[in-house]
Write an enzyme that holds these catalytic residues in place. Structure first.
Site, PDB file in Angstrom:
ATOM      1  N   ASN A  47      54.457 -76.747 -35.442  1.00  0.00           N
ATOM      2  CA  ASN A  47      53.053 -76.323 -35.607  1.00  0.00           C
ATOM      3  C   ASN A  47      52.832 -74.887 -35.110  1.00  0.00           C
ATOM      4  O   ASN A  47      51.698 -74.457 -34.944  1.00  0.00           O
ATOM      5  CB  ASN A  47      52.117 -77.288 -34.870  1.00  0.00           C
ATOM      6  CG  ASN A  47      52.331 -77.292 -33.363  1.00  0.00           C
ATOM      7  OD1 ASN A  47      53.250 -76.634 -32.864  1.00  0.00           O
ATOM      8  ND2 ASN A  47      51.514 -78.026 -32.639  1.00  0.00           N
ATOM      9  N   ASP A  50      58.343 -74.334 -19.420  1.00  0.00           N
ATOM     10  CA  ASP A  50      57.350 -75.403 -19.395  1.00  0.00           C
ATOM     11  C   ASP A  50      57.969 -76.682 -18.841  1.00  0.00           C
ATOM     12  O   ASP A  50      59.186 -76.765 -18.668  1.00  0.00           O
ATOM     13  CB  ASP A  50      56.761 -75.635 -20.800  1.00  0.00           C
ATOM     14  CG  ASP A  50      57.828 -75.715 -21.895  1.00  0.00           C
ATOM     15  OD1 ASP A  50      59.022 -75.855 -21.562  1.00  0.00           O
ATOM     16  OD2 ASP A  50      57.466 -75.641 -23.079  1.00  0.00           O
TER      17      ASP A  50
END
Ligand code: GLP
Length: 247
Positions: A135, A67
């Site tokens: 998360n 990413d």
């Protein structure tokens, strides 16, 4: 899925580096998926040490980034490509032009995502390193990401931006968007190695490893992959309830 709990964060990084070294030395043309984030820094440092002290060569490796932030200059120290150059490429024999990633400055980001998706698929990544967000994200696939998602532009969650603020100088805002390989892209790699350390990762690790497979916990998609090693330190493993393997 094999879950390994090492004695410390340092030895967890060594276990991950062992897997990378085995892969690199066994494969004639290794396509290695690199992750970034604080957890990976110890793995990069261990690969650098092995290159320096033990002659480990990364000369034949083609590396693929998971990413990249959108909106940072390519030379910004926070850009993942810069991080990989600073912490790894500069210190080993991995060619700079063998590190591939999406171009966040491309005029047409959708076309760039499609190009990078195609490049990664054609490369057939043999081993993909992964971290995990607090998360439950993998790469920048935030909760709610489709399990079959491909490379795309995403909006980062407030949680991720808060977590990652430590990687930026005080006063510099964490970008709001990124390009990320999708969960489907990551799942096409031959082998996944997910590394997590610290108590702040314990809840997301437990949900990823033992919870239901759900797009609410993108890392839970690793349960669908036939070849996964999860490497943890004791703190990150502290909320697992099932038996784990020795290092
Ligand atoms: C970023 C990266 C993820 C990585 C995560 C964990 O959000 N995009 O690929 O897994 O950080 O980072 P850290 O190791 O710093 O906790």
């Amino acid at each position: 899925m094999r879950v390994v709990v090492a004695a410390s964060a340092r030895s967890a990084a060594r276990v991950a580096a062992d897997l990378v070294e085995e892969f690199i030395t066994a494969s004639p043309s290794p396509a290695l998926g690199l992750a970034t984030g604080e957890t990976m820094e110890a793995v990069f440092a261990e690969l650098v040490r092995r290159h320096r002290d033990e002659g480990l060569s990364l000369a034949g490796v083609e590396a693929y980034l998971l990413d990249e932030y959108v909106g940072l200059a390519p030379c910004d120290p926070g850009a993942y490509r810069s991080v990989v150059h600073r912490l790894l490429v500069r210190h080993v024999d991995l060619r700079a032009d063998a590190v591939h990633g999406p171009d966040p400055a491309a005029a047409d980001l959708a076309a760039e995502c499609a190009r990078y998706e195609q490049q990664v698929r054609v490369a057939e990544v043999g081993l993909q390193l992964l971290g995990i967000g607090s998360n439950g994200h993998i790469a920048f696939n935030e909760p709610g990401s489709p399990l079959d998602s491909t490379t795309r532009v995403v909006v980062l969650s407030d949680q991720t931006r808060t977590d990652n603020a430590r990687c930026f100088p005080a006063g510099q805002a964490v970008p709001t968007r990124a390009i990320t390989q999708g969960i489907g892209t990551i799942g096409a790699a031959g082998r996944l190695v997910l590394l997590a350390c610290g108590r702040h990762k314990a809840a997301s690790v437990a949900r990823a490893v033992e919870g239901p497979v759900t797009c609410d916990v993108p890392a839970s998609a690793i349960q669908l992959h036939p070849s996964v090693t999860v490497v943890l330190d004791p703190a990150a493993s502290s909320r697992l309830t099932k038996r784990v393997a020795d290092p």
